[in-house]
Design a protein around this motif. Structure first.
Motif, mmCIF file in Angstrom:
data_model
loop_
_atom_site.group_PDB
_atom_site.id
_atom_site.type_symbol
_atom_site.label_atom_id
_atom_site.label_comp_id
_atom_site.label_asym_id
_atom_site.label_seq_id
_atom_site.Cartn_x
_atom_site.Cartn_y
_atom_site.Cartn_z
ATOM 1 N N UNK A 5 -14.287 35.948 0.843
ATOM 2 C CA UNK A 5 -13.194 35.334 0.108
ATOM 3 C C UNK A 5 -13.795 34.539 -1.043
ATOM 4 N N UNK A 6 -13.322 34.796 -2.254
ATOM 5 C CA UNK A 6 -13.856 34.129 -3.447
ATOM 6 C C UNK A 6 -12.770 33.282 -4.083
ATOM 7 N N UNK A 7 -13.155 32.137 -4.616
ATOM 8 C CA UNK A 7 -12.231 31.334 -5.405
ATOM 9 C C UNK A 7 -13.021 30.487 -6.378
ATOM 10 N N UNK A 8 -12.334 30.032 -7.417
ATOM 11 C CA UNK A 8 -12.965 29.208 -8.446
ATOM 12 C C UNK A 8 -12.271 27.866 -8.528
ATOM 13 N N UNK A 9 -12.940 26.902 -9.153
ATOM 14 C CA UNK A 9 -12.327 25.584 -9.276
ATOM 15 C C UNK A 9 -12.313 25.115 -10.732
ATOM 16 N N UNK A 10 -11.857 23.894 -10.918
ATOM 17 C CA UNK A 10 -11.674 23.355 -12.270
ATOM 18 C C UNK A 10 -12.957 22.833 -12.888
ATOM 19 N N UNK A 11 -14.066 22.853 -12.142
ATOM 20 C CA UNK A 11 -15.326 22.336 -12.689
ATOM 21 C C UNK A 11 -16.386 23.421 -12.843
ATOM 22 N N UNK A 12 -15.963 24.680 -12.858
ATOM 23 C CA UNK A 12 -16.907 25.764 -13.107
ATOM 24 C C UNK A 12 -17.721 26.192 -11.916
ATOM 25 N N UNK A 13 -17.167 26.063 -10.720
ATOM 26 C CA UNK A 13 -17.872 26.531 -9.532
ATOM 27 C C UNK A 13 -17.152 27.750 -8.962
ATOM 28 N N UNK A 14 -17.921 28.799 -8.725
ATOM 29 C CA UNK A 14 -17.437 29.985 -8.038
ATOM 30 C C UNK A 14 -17.840 29.834 -6.583
ATOM 31 N N UNK A 15 -16.887 29.917 -5.685
ATOM 32 C CA UNK A 15 -17.141 29.625 -4.279
ATOM 33 C C UNK A 15 -16.851 30.866 -3.454
ATOM 34 N N UNK A 16 -17.766 31.151 -2.533
ATOM 35 C CA UNK A 16 -17.638 32.314 -1.659
ATOM 36 C C UNK A 16 -17.579 31.852 -0.212
ATOM 37 N N UNK A 17 -16.564 32.329 0.508
ATOM 38 C CA UNK A 17 -16.507 32.083 1.944
ATOM 39 C C UNK A 17 -16.897 33.374 2.651
ATOM 40 N N UNK A 18 -17.948 33.307 3.451
ATOM 41 C CA UNK A 18 -18.427 34.452 4.209
ATOM 42 C C UNK A 18 -17.792 34.395 5.598
ATOM 43 N N UNK A 19 -16.911 35.357 5.872
ATOM 44 C CA UNK A 19 -16.184 35.374 7.138
ATOM 45 C C UNK A 19 -17.122 35.545 8.332
ATOM 46 N N UNK A 20 -18.117 36.410 8.189
ATOM 47 C CA UNK A 20 -19.028 36.678 9.319
ATOM 48 C C UNK A 20 -19.839 35.442 9.692
#
Length: 182
Positions: A5-20
């Motif tokens: 699962x990927x999402x971005x924020x208002x400060x330029x960070x790309x965040x990845x959630x690894x389900x496994x």
């Protein structure tokens, strides 16, 4: 799920959630060795498995293998107002929404993309901010604007229909759209 699962924020960070692994990893938006503090406004994986990152500072591609960002040059005009607000892909093109309207990319690589813009001007529509996109199952592209709703019919190279509150929309602010696919 097997995917991340990927999402971005208002400060330029790309965040990845690894389900496994049940863990998060943050990838700061970097360009030319510097952190870009930009609002990440939209994300998209395309059919060619490219990962597009739309921001208030322009358009980037993220290489998941090397964890690097590549800035995508669109036009000299975009350098003055780089905000990319929305993205979608239809059967032929990648479509971008900006504060100045629509842009279309075609081609197979960042070095050879053809950029087409000016859709609003060619249809005597004042440039306006694009908020949302939808590429329909039949190839029709639907555009939600901060003040209107546009349609590009399948196979057309122009906005074939444009609606505002004067045409019956209950509100000109079209921030999202979806097509039922049952």
């Amino acid at each position: 799920p097997d995917s991340n699962l990927w999402f971005g924020n208002a400060t330029g960070d790309l965040i990845c959630y690894n389900w496994k692994l049940k863990s998060y990893h943050t990838y700061p938006l970097m360009h030319a060795g510097k952190k870009i503090n930009a609002n990440i406004t939209a994300l998209m994986f395309d059919r060619a498995h490219r990962f597009w990152i739309c921001t208030s500072s322009g358009l980037f591609l993220f290489d998941q293998k090397n964890h690097t960002f590549k800035s995508v040059f669109l036009s000299k005009e975009m350098a003055n107002e780089p905000y990319i607000s929305a993205i979608c892909e239809d059967k032929q093109y990648v479509w971008l929404g900006t504060n100045r309207g629509l842009m279309r990319l075609s081609g197979s690589s960042p070095d050879s993309w053809e950029v087409v813009d000016g859709y609003e001007q060619r249809n005597n529509i004042q440039p306006r901010r694009v908020l949302s996109w939808l590429a329909g199952k039949d190839g029709t592209v639907y555009i939600g604007y901060a003040n209107g709703f546009g349609v590009i019919s399948t196979g057309e190279e122009h906005i074939s229909s444009f609606y505002t509150a004067k045409d019956g929309l209950c509100n000109d602010h079209v921030s999202c759209n979806a097509e039922e696919q049952y």
